[in-house]
Design a protein around this motif. Structure first.
Motif, PDB file in Angstrom:
ATOM      1  N   LYS A 189      59.582  15.409 -37.335  1.00 42.49           N
ATOM      2  CA  LYS A 189      60.224  16.716 -37.249  1.00 42.49           C
ATOM      3  C   LYS A 189      61.534  16.597 -37.998  1.00 42.49           C
ATOM      4  O   LYS A 189      62.299  15.652 -37.773  1.00 42.49           O
ATOM      5  CB  LYS A 189      60.471  17.106 -35.795  1.00 42.49           C
ATOM      6  CG  LYS A 189      59.200  17.396 -35.049  1.00 42.49           C
ATOM      7  CD  LYS A 189      59.466  17.829 -33.636  1.00 42.49           C
ATOM      8  CE  LYS A 189      58.132  18.029 -32.935  1.00 42.49           C
ATOM      9  NZ  LYS A 189      58.302  18.255 -31.521  1.00 42.49           N
ATOM     10  N   ALA A 190      61.801  17.537 -38.883  1.00 40.10           N
ATOM     11  CA  ALA A 190      63.016  17.502 -39.701  1.00 40.10           C
ATOM     12  C   ALA A 190      64.077  18.412 -39.117  1.00 40.10           C
ATOM     13  O   ALA A 190      63.777  19.521 -38.656  1.00 40.10           O
ATOM     14  CB  ALA A 190      62.694  17.939 -41.124  1.00 40.10           C
ATOM     15  N   GLN A 191      65.306  17.918 -39.142  1.00 39.09           N
ATOM     16  CA  GLN A 191      66.450  18.722 -38.715  1.00 39.09           C
ATOM     17  C   GLN A 191      67.562  18.515 -39.738  1.00 39.09           C
ATOM     18  O   GLN A 191      68.047  17.406 -39.923  1.00 39.09           O
ATOM     19  CB  GLN A 191      66.929  18.300 -37.327  1.00 39.09           C
ATOM     20  CG  GLN A 191      68.088  19.135 -36.841  1.00 39.09           C
ATOM     21  CD  GLN A 191      68.469  18.784 -35.404  1.00 39.09           C
ATOM     22  OE1 GLN A 191      67.722  18.168 -34.666  1.00 39.09           O
ATOM     23  NE2 GLN A 191      69.665  19.176 -35.034  1.00 39.09           N
ATOM     24  N   ALA A 192      67.946  19.594 -40.402  1.00 37.04           N
ATOM     25  CA  ALA A 192      68.972  19.525 -41.432  1.00 37.04           C
ATOM     26  C   ALA A 192      70.363  19.582 -40.821  1.00 37.04           C
ATOM     27  O   ALA A 192      70.628  20.423 -39.955  1.00 37.04           O
ATOM     28  CB  ALA A 192      68.802  20.658 -42.438  1.00 37.04           C
ATOM     29  N   GLY A 193      71.224  18.695 -41.281  1.00 33.91           N
ATOM     30  CA  GLY A 193      72.632  18.729 -40.927  1.00 33.91           C
ATOM     31  C   GLY A 193      73.416  19.202 -42.143  1.00 33.91           C
ATOM     32  O   GLY A 193      72.837  19.725 -43.097  1.00 33.91           O
ATOM     33  N   MET A 194      74.716  19.018 -42.101  1.00 31.10           N
ATOM     34  CA  MET A 194      75.555  19.464 -43.222  1.00 31.10           C
ATOM     35  C   MET A 194      75.248  18.687 -44.503  1.00 31.10           C
ATOM     36  O   MET A 194      75.101  19.282 -45.557  1.00 31.10           O
ATOM     37  CB  MET A 194      77.033  19.307 -42.865  1.00 31.10           C
ATOM     38  CG  MET A 194      77.496  20.261 -41.776  1.00 31.10           C
ATOM     39  SD  MET A 194      77.381  21.988 -42.269  1.00 31.10           S
ATOM     40  CE  MET A 194      78.665  22.055 -43.478  1.00 31.10           C
ATOM     41  N   GLU A 195      75.146  17.364 -44.399  1.00 36.05           N
ATOM     42  CA  GLU A 195      74.959  16.546 -45.603  1.00 36.05           C
ATOM     43  C   GLU A 195      73.742  15.653 -45.541  1.00 36.05           C
ATOM     44  O   GLU A 195      73.469  14.921 -46.489  1.00 36.05           O
ATOM     45  CB  GLU A 195      76.221  15.709 -45.842  1.00 36.05           C
ATOM     46  CG  GLU A 195      77.417  16.590 -46.153  1.00 36.05           C
ATOM     47  CD  GLU A 195      78.639  15.786 -46.534  1.00 36.05           C
ATOM     48  OE1 GLU A 195      78.507  14.630 -46.966  1.00 36.05           O
ATOM     49  OE2 GLU A 195      79.742  16.340 -46.407  1.00 36.05           O
ATOM     50  N   GLU A 196      73.017  15.672 -44.420  1.00 34.07           N
ATOM     51  CA  GLU A 196      71.865  14.800 -44.276  1.00 34.07           C
ATOM     52  C   GLU A 196      70.769  15.489 -43.494  1.00 34.07           C
ATOM     53  O   GLU A 196      70.986  16.512 -42.861  1.00 34.07           O
ATOM     54  CB  GLU A 196      72.265  13.487 -43.601  1.00 34.07           C
ATOM     55  CG  GLU A 196      72.873  13.665 -42.225  1.00 34.07           C
ATOM     56  CD  GLU A 196      73.494  12.397 -41.686  1.00 34.07           C
ATOM     57  OE1 GLU A 196      73.848  11.488 -42.450  1.00 34.07           O
ATOM     58  OE2 GLU A 196      73.636  12.321 -40.459  1.00 34.07           O
ATOM     59  N   VAL A 197      69.589  14.906 -43.572  1.00 37.26           N
ATOM     60  CA  VAL A 197      68.436  15.423 -42.841  1.00 37.26           C
ATOM     61  C   VAL A 197      67.924  14.312 -41.934  1.00 37.26           C
ATOM     62  O   VAL A 197      67.691  13.189 -42.394  1.00 37.26           O
ATOM     63  CB  VAL A 197      67.322  15.895 -43.801  1.00 37.26           C
ATOM     64  CG1 VAL A 197      66.089  16.339 -43.026  1.00 37.26           C
ATOM     65  CG2 VAL A 197      67.820  17.023 -44.693  1.00 37.26           C
ATOM     66  N   GLU A 198      67.769  14.628 -40.647  1.00 39.10           N
ATOM     67  CA  GLU A 198      67.195  13.694 -39.687  1.00 39.10           C
ATOM     68  C   GLU A 198      65.701  13.959 -39.603  1.00 39.10           C
ATOM     69  O   GLU A 198      65.275  15.098 -39.412  1.00 39.10           O
ATOM     70  CB  GLU A 198      67.807  13.877 -38.299  1.00 39.10           C
ATOM     71  CG  GLU A 198      69.238  13.471 -38.202  1.00 39.10           C
ATOM     72  CD  GLU A 198      69.813  13.676 -36.798  1.00 39.10           C
ATOM     73  OE1 GLU A 198      69.127  14.254 -35.917  1.00 39.10           O
ATOM     74  OE2 GLU A 198      70.955  13.259 -36.592  1.00 39.10           O
ATOM     75  N   LEU A 199      64.919  12.913 -39.718  1.00 43.23           N
ATOM     76  CA  LEU A 199      63.468  12.995 -39.648  1.00 43.23           C
ATOM     77  C   LEU A 199      63.036  12.126 -38.473  1.00 43.23           C
ATOM     78  O   LEU A 199      63.180  10.905 -38.523  1.00 43.23           O
ATOM     79  CB  LEU A 199      62.857  12.506 -40.962  1.00 43.23           C
ATOM     80  CG  LEU A 199      63.388  13.259 -42.193  1.00 43.23           C
ATOM     81  CD1 LEU A 199      63.253  12.434 -43.453  1.00 43.23           C
ATOM     82  CD2 LEU A 199      62.692  14.584 -42.321  1.00 43.23           C
ATOM     83  N   THR A 200      62.522  12.754 -37.414  1.00 40.29           N
ATOM     84  CA  THR A 200      62.271  12.037 -36.170  1.00 40.29           C
ATOM     85  C   THR A 200      60.790  12.021 -35.813  1.00 40.29           C
ATOM     86  O   THR A 200      60.134  13.064 -35.779  1.00 40.29           O
ATOM     87  CB  THR A 200      63.054  12.695 -35.011  1.00 40.29           C
ATOM     88  OG1 THR A 200      64.436  12.755 -35.372  1.00 40.29           O
ATOM     89  CG2 THR A 200      62.911  11.902 -33.726  1.00 40.29           C
ATOM     90  N   TRP A 201      60.284  10.809 -35.537  1.00 37.66           N
ATOM     91  CA  TRP A 201      58.943  10.626 -35.002  1.00 37.66           C
ATOM     92  C   TRP A 201      59.048  10.359 -33.512  1.00 37.66           C
ATOM     93  O   TRP A 201      59.884   9.560 -33.071  1.00 37.66           O
ATOM     94  CB  TRP A 201      58.236   9.437 -35.658  1.00 37.66           C
ATOM     95  CG  TRP A 201      57.024   8.978 -34.885  1.00 37.66           C
ATOM     96  CD1 TRP A 201      55.780   9.514 -34.921  1.00 37.66           C
ATOM     97  CD2 TRP A 201      56.967   7.890 -33.938  1.00 37.66           C
ATOM     98  NE1 TRP A 201      54.945   8.845 -34.062  1.00 37.66           N
ATOM     99  CE2 TRP A 201      55.660   7.840 -33.453  1.00 37.66           C
ATOM    100  CE3 TRP A 201      57.895   6.977 -33.459  1.00 37.66           C
ATOM    101  CZ2 TRP A 201      55.244   6.900 -32.508  1.00 37.66           C
ATOM    102  CZ3 TRP A 201      57.496   6.038 -32.520  1.00 37.66           C
ATOM    103  CH2 TRP A 201      56.181   6.006 -32.051  1.00 37.66           C
ATOM    104  N   THR A 202      58.213  11.039 -32.740  1.00 36.96           N
ATOM    105  CA  THR A 202      58.015  10.722 -31.336  1.00 36.96           C
ATOM    106  C   THR A 202      56.506  10.576 -31.141  1.00 36.96           C
ATOM    107  O   THR A 202      55.718  11.233 -31.831  1.00 36.96           O
ATOM    108  CB  THR A 202      58.569  11.810 -30.395  1.00 36.96           C
ATOM    109  OG1 THR A 202      57.998  13.065 -30.748  1.00 36.96           O
ATOM    110  CG2 THR A 202      60.087  11.896 -30.472  1.00 36.96           C
TER     111      THR A 202
END
Length: 165
Positions: free
Chosen positions: A101-114
């Motif tokens: 699941k991708a979540q965009a921040g100001m300067e980066e994107v977090e990509l999280t697997w659960t």
């Protein structure tokens, strides 16, 4: 250096969390606020970290995620505004596609697997095993391809980062 500058530097390091250690020393491990982690940072700020939240700690504190999960963080400049639904983790040329699941921040994107029915812990375990012995590790997402350090990977992943207390 003024006291304010020292506080700002300390705060910056604290906000970077486990990845700050990993970037300077290859793969690293630790435990913070009920969560163990094993991860690494690339020179451009890309991070790949396995986390395992202690279920008892998660019951006591809703900010803690219970169980295993993986987070990859890429600078937005690497992704060119894409929010991918999967990443590829490549260990010595063998790619494993991991849904995220991708979540965009100001300067980066977090990509999280659960863990899920489609890609659970049993599917992630062979990837962790291959990373332990890898001489070359690459993270791919959308059009980004980032080579990650391998120094310390065997030691950092020697325990099972997917097994929570």
């Amino acid at each position: 250096m003024s006291k304010r500058s020292i506080v700002m530097v300390a705060l910056g390091l604290a906000l970077q969390g486990p990845a700050a250690l990993a970037q300077s020393e290859g793969w690293g491990t630790g435990y913070q606020m009920g969560t163990s982690y094993a991860g690494v940072s690339g020179a451009d700020g890309t991070r790949l970290t396995f986390y395992c939240g202690d279920p008892a700690a998660a019951r006591a504190n809703p900010a803690i995620v219970s169980g295993p999960y993986l987070m990859a963080v890429l600078p937005k400049t690497q992704l060119k505004d894409a929010l991918p639904s999967a990443i590829e983790i490549v260990a010595d040329g063998k790619a494993t596609r991991v849904p995220v699941k991708a979540q965009a921040g100001m300067e980066e994107v977090e990509l999280t697997w659960t863990p899920s029915r489609d890609f659970g812990v049993s599917e992630m375990q062979p990837l962790v095993a291959s990373l332990r012995e890898a001489q070359r590790i690459e993270l791919r997402a959308a059009e980004a391809a980032v080579l990650l350090p391998t120094e310390g990977v065997a030691k950092a992943l020697a325990g099972n980062p997917l097994r929570c207390p």
